[in-house]
Design an enzyme around this catalytic site. Structure first.
Site: not given
Length: 336
Positions: A59, A123, A173
């Site tokens: 990320e 995301k 994440c």
């Protein structure tokens, strides 16, 4: 423990997972930032080769926005992967002021002409304050000087990245904490992921229980969905997890390196019964959230046997919409 999935292709994938180990207090500092980007780019390029189908950088590994990168940078990186046999999945902030910014993973593929990214995942499940600003709280993010604090949200059911006939499904994440959201990508069996990939930077938490906790979360998603998980993280734990939730390879946390694995075996459903139900046992139409949690009886009978034996009875699957719901299981993972 029974399987409700099977190998999806004739051969395993070779992967390379990058762990840059960039301290959070250096990630946005000009001097260390340039060195970190240089290391990630060099590691991406060095990972190319006939034994590596996919290389993944974590990320925001390349933390600068597109307009902040040198002219021709992305076209050059895309061209480098277009000329070889290896695919790449790279964590970046993406977008511009006009269209908005996203916390994204960009895919680069062999044989593609330079231009727009070959694949992009944005995301979906954003973190308040860190990734989006709740109404009335913009003053707080300005006071805390939180960079890139207001991202746009990606779709819930995102397409997978094709890699040599397999379907790689990224999550970023702590998105792997939300099993019902990952399960939504399995609604269409023809497009269901065969491999999960987690790109993370939890350097924010330092040397804390957050690292093994997040690894345990990924293991549960692999076990629950019976898909291998590839974890490429900034500070750890970078690892390969098989479809039964077992860690088969890992890097030590807080080290810089590349984890190479030659035998990642993608999986697909072995049962026609693996499908999302659209009605409850009573015949009434459930909510959208319930539909993502309710799967067929046959699969859930198998899933109920997959609950770790060390989980107490209170943590075993409860019933939702007339069927057991594995997404509510809270396992007691042993120490790693």
């Amino acid at each position: 423990m029974p399987d409700f999935s099977r190998p999806s292709g004739p051969r395993p994938l070779g992967v390379a997972l990058l762990q840059g180990n960039v301290p959070q207090d250096e990630k946005f500092a000009a001097g260390p930032q340039a060195a970190a980007i240089e290391w990630h780019v060099r590691a991406l390029l060095d990972a190319r080769g006939p034994q590596t189908d996919l290389v993944i950088a974590p990320e925001t590994a390349l933390v600068l926005l597109p307009e902040q990168m040198p002219e021709g940078f992305w076209a050059g990186l895309q061209q480098a992967f277009a000329q070889g046999p290896t695919h790449a999945l790279v964590g970046v902030p993406w977008g511009d002021e006009a269209s908005g910014y996203t916390n994204s993973a960009l895919g680069l593929a062999p044989g593609r002409a330079a231009g727009a990214p070959d694949y992009r995942y944005d995301k979906h499940h954003l973190v308040p304050f860190g990734e989006f600003i709740p109404a009335g709280f913009r003053w707080f993010t300005r006071m805390m000087n939180i960079p890139l604090g207001d991202f746009a949200r990606g779709p819930l059911v995102a397409p997978s990245m094709p890699v040599n006939g397999e379907r790689i499904a990224p999550n970023i994440c702590y998105e792997d904490l939300f099993g019902e959201e990952l399960a939504a990508r399995f609604r269409d069996p023809a497009q269901a992921p065969t491999v999960l990939a987690n790109l993370s930077n939890i350097g924010w938490f330092g040397d804390s229980p957050a690292l093994p906790q997040h690894l345990g979360i990924s293991r549960m998603r692999s076990l629950e969905l019976q898909r291998p998980m590839l974890r490429a993280t900034n500070t750890g734990v970078t690892a390969v997890i098989d479809h039964r939730g077992r860690v088969t390879a890992r890097l030590a946390p807080f080290t810089r390196g590349v984890l190479r694995a030659r035998a990642v075996r993608p999986r697909c459903s072995a049962l026609r019964a693996l499908s999302i139900r659209t009605a409850c046992a009573s015949g009434s139409r459930p909510s959208a959230r319930s539909r993502t949690q309710c799967v067929s009886t046959k699969v859930l009978k198998l899933a109920s046997q997959m609950v770790p034996t060390w989980a107490p009875a209170s943590d075993r699957p409860s019933r939702a919409c007339g069927w057991p719901s594995i997404s509510r299981t809270v396992p007691r993972w042993p120490s790693l």
